[in-house]
Design a protein around this motif. Structure first.
Motif, PDB file in Angstrom:
ATOM      1  N   UNK A 111       0.669  -1.429   0.039  1.00 17.83           N
ATOM      2  CA  UNK A 111       0.012  -0.109   0.024  1.00 17.83           C
ATOM      3  C   UNK A 111       0.775   1.245  -0.001  1.00 17.83           C
ATOM      4  N   UNK A 112       2.094   1.163   0.483  1.00 18.33           N
ATOM      5  CA  UNK A 112       2.797   2.341   0.508  1.00 18.33           C
ATOM      6  C   UNK A 112       4.207   2.219   0.003  1.00 18.33           C
ATOM      7  N   UNK A 113       4.569   2.943  -0.708  1.00 16.87           N
ATOM      8  CA  UNK A 113       6.033   2.901  -1.557  1.00 16.87           C
ATOM      9  C   UNK A 113       6.851   4.005  -0.839  1.00 16.87           C
ATOM     10  N   UNK A 114       6.514   5.157  -0.458  1.00 13.48           N
ATOM     11  CA  UNK A 114       7.515   6.199  -0.013  1.00 13.48           C
ATOM     12  C   UNK A 114       6.734   6.780   1.041  1.00 13.48           C
ATOM     13  N   UNK A 115       7.363   7.830   1.727  1.00 14.50           N
ATOM     14  CA  UNK A 115       6.642   8.428   2.737  1.00 14.50           C
ATOM     15  C   UNK A 115       5.661   9.340   2.336  1.00 14.50           C
ATOM     16  N   UNK A 116       4.538   9.449   3.102  1.00 15.68           N
ATOM     17  CA  UNK A 116       3.507   9.963   2.661  1.00 15.68           C
ATOM     18  C   UNK A 116       3.108  10.695   3.999  1.00 15.68           C
ATOM     19  N   UNK A 117       2.747  12.185   3.743  1.00 19.67           N
ATOM     20  CA  UNK A 117       2.890  12.951   4.957  1.00 19.67           C
ATOM     21  C   UNK A 117       1.593  14.109   4.840  1.00 19.67           C
ATOM     22  N   UNK A 118       0.833  14.437   5.950  1.00 16.75           N
ATOM     23  CA  UNK A 118      -0.313  15.658   5.794  1.00 16.75           C
ATOM     24  C   UNK A 118       0.523  16.792   5.371  1.00 16.75           C
ATOM     25  N   UNK A 119      -0.519  17.864   5.045  1.00 14.64           N
ATOM     26  CA  UNK A 119      -0.249  19.244   5.118  1.00 14.64           C
ATOM     27  C   UNK A 119      -0.272  19.630   6.644  1.00 14.64           C
ATOM     28  N   UNK A 120       0.902  20.252   7.096  1.00 12.22           N
ATOM     29  CA  UNK A 120       0.721  20.757   8.562  1.00 12.22           C
ATOM     30  C   UNK A 120      -0.125  21.802   8.819  1.00 12.22           C
ATOM     31  N   UNK A 121      -1.011  21.547   9.776  1.00 10.54           N
ATOM     32  CA  UNK A 121      -1.937  22.534  10.244  1.00 10.54           C
ATOM     33  C   UNK A 121      -1.371  23.391  11.506  1.00 10.54           C
ATOM     34  N   UNK A 122      -1.198  24.942  11.372  1.00  9.50           N
ATOM     35  CA  UNK A 122      -0.661  25.746  12.080  1.00  9.50           C
ATOM     36  C   UNK A 122      -1.132  25.932  13.450  1.00  9.50           C
ATOM     37  N   UNK A 123      -2.530  25.311  13.496  1.00  8.75           N
ATOM     38  CA  UNK A 123      -3.424  25.440  14.792  1.00  8.75           C
ATOM     39  C   UNK A 123      -2.817  24.463  15.704  1.00  8.75           C
ATOM     40  N   UNK A 124      -1.927  23.429  15.377  1.00  3.91           N
ATOM     41  CA  UNK A 124      -1.481  22.272  16.212  1.00  3.91           C
ATOM     42  C   UNK A 124      -0.162  22.166  16.220  1.00  3.91           C
ATOM     43  N   UNK A 125       0.340  21.893  17.547  1.00  7.85           N
ATOM     44  CA  UNK A 125       1.961  21.973  17.748  1.00  7.85           C
ATOM     45  C   UNK A 125       2.681  20.878  17.095  1.00  7.85           C
ATOM     46  N   UNK A 126       2.072  19.820  16.687  1.00  6.31           N
ATOM     47  CA  UNK A 126       2.755  18.767  15.843  1.00  6.31           C
ATOM     48  C   UNK A 126       2.271  18.542  14.608  1.00  6.31           C
ATOM     49  N   UNK A 127       3.386  17.617  14.050  1.00 13.58           N
ATOM     50  CA  UNK A 127       2.908  17.443  12.379  1.00 13.58           C
ATOM     51  C   UNK A 127       1.655  16.891  11.913  1.00 13.58           C
TER      52      UNK A 127
END
Length: 447
Positions: free
Chosen positions: A279-295
């Motif tokens: 299901x996963x080949x490489x890293x898949x990340x979310x778009x950071x939300x500036x309202x929250x302190x972590x990624x």
């Protein structure tokens, strides 16, 4: 008892993963050194390596409280080589990450350390994320991130067939590596250059050598005494500490400021079952939300072929607590009594409750992950490993997002340099950070 490792020992460690630190070899411990480095995580090891390369005529010792090297943050992380997209253009953090990634790839090639340049997609799954994604792209360009591009939904599927999104940033320069293997190789370089590595030496005190000793040649040349909890002692001219989760406490026992305070946050990962690795080949990340302190949670392939999902971010009840029920009364009391953490919690109550809920009820975490890979189900995952992040906080509850050095005044303080904060991505930036730390050591001390 404390033990000093031989070069043969570290060579065997690097060559025989995962049979780490077996067949310990020892040699006689000298009691005096020009420079002592406290903390054998990846930053301490890289800094020790850089310093001895610059000053081969000096004597160096690396002091580590554990039996093994690089076992905490350096050995409990996602294994990603970051490319430098997220950070403020022109900031030290951005510069160190971009340079650090280049240096690490070159180092791995030179030393024969395996890595994979598998890339990363930062995926927008909602229209409201598109402006933030575009701003992130511009930031990456200003940071000179290599080969960065924007792709549409079709481009996402071409790179990650099971991932769904509206738009994404494609960072093919992002990679993965076993950071502990890298850290141990730094340690081997340090020993091969003549440095001493001492384990089972948990520093409890820094002091000036007593008057009765100061009249001797040794006392005059090596005025600082470092003692561990078992009564062992090493004398040196200068001290550099890279204490990670204990950086604030090391600073305090040398008479320096207790702030910024280190607050431990535990991150729990899930792992994909082997039959679902496709299901996963490489890293898949979310778009950071500036309202929250972590990624936020993400998908991370591993060098062993596995795939990690997560992590969440919850307060750890112990600075080195890698399990849900790990508890240390002093660590928890220090954290909860700190005004900065209280303010952070009050600003992020909803977020914090959500993180705890998702840590307990995996279905809630899977629901978020399904935004990116709809085919994923609760039956596809198992609970996985855990890491603890040393998060530096100020009195106002702000995450300290830059490097912090600290020293003191007087005879002792003027000879000690503390690395109080080496923020993520410290592993990616480790060789570049080591250059900066070595510069700082040279500026403060007469080597």
């Amino acid at each position: 008892m404390m033990r000093i490792r031989s070069g043969t020992f570290l060579k065997a460690v690097c060559a025989a993963q995962p049979r780490l630190l077996k067949g310990i070899a020892s040699r006689q411990l000298h009691s005096t050194y020009d420079v002592a480095i406290v903390g054998a995580g990846i930053v301490g090891l890289a800094s020790a390596r850089e310093l001895i390369r610059r000053h081969p005529a000096l004597t160096f010792v690396l002091l580590e409280k554990e039996q093994e090297l690089a076992v905490h943050q350096s050995g409990h992380n996602s294994g990603v080589i970051h490319s430098g997209i997220y950070y403020t253009p022109g900031s030290l953090k951005a510069q160190l990450c971009v340079r650090g990634a280049t240096l690490v790839y070159e180092y791995c090639e030179k030393k024969g350390i395996p890595y994979k340049r598998c890339g990363k997609l930062i995926v927008a799954v909602e229209q409201e994320e598109i402006p933030r994604l575009k701003a992130l792209y511009q930031r990456g360009l200003k940071n000179n991130v290599r080969d960065l591009s924007v792709v549409d939904a079709k481009g996402i599927r071409e790179r990650e067939p099971y991932c769904r999104g509206i738009m994404a940033l494609d960072s093919p320069y992002t990679g993965i590596v076993d950071w502990r293997m890298v850290a141990l190789r730094y340690g081997r370089d340090f020993e091969e250059a003549g440095g001493a590595v001492v384990t089972e030496f948990e520093v409890s005190d820094f002091s000036m050598v007593k008057e009765s000793q100061a009249g001797s040649a040794e006392g005059m040349k090596y005025p600082i005494a470092i003692r561990d909890k078992k009564g062992n002692e090493v004398q040196c001219r200068y001290v550099l500490t890279c204490g990670g989760l204990y950086s604030d406490r090391l600073s305090q026992i040398s008479g320096c400021s207790p702030e910024p305070r280190i607050v431990p946050f535990r991150g729990d990962y899930l792992v994909l079952k082997p039959e679902k690795h496709y299901l996963v080949k490489g890293n898949i990340y979310p778009v950071p939300d500036p309202r929250f302190p972590f990624l936020g949670v993400h998908f991370t392939p591993r060098m062993d072929g596995g795939v990690w999902l997560g992590p969440n971010a919850v307060l750890a009840f112990k600075r080195e607590g890698y399990h849900l029920y790990d508890f240390n009364a002093q660590d928890l009391a220090d954290a909860l009594s700190f005004r900065g953490l209280q303010k952070l919690i009050m600003r992020n109550v909803t977020y914090g409750i959500g993180e705890m809920y998702r840590g307990v009820f995996l279905g809630a975490q899977i629901k978020i992950l399904q935004k990116y890979i709809p085919e994923l189900s609760l039956n596809d995952v198992l609970r996985g490993p855990t890491g603890v992040r040393a998060q530096a906080l100020d009195q106002d509850g702000n995450l300290v997002d830059d490097f912090v050095f600290d020293g003191g005044v007087g005879d002792l303080g003027s000879r000690v340099l503390h690395v109080r904060n080496a923020p993520s991505p410290a592993a990616t930036s480790s060789l570049a950070i080591a250059e900066m730390i070595a510069d700082e050591v040279e500026n403060r001390f007469t080597l």
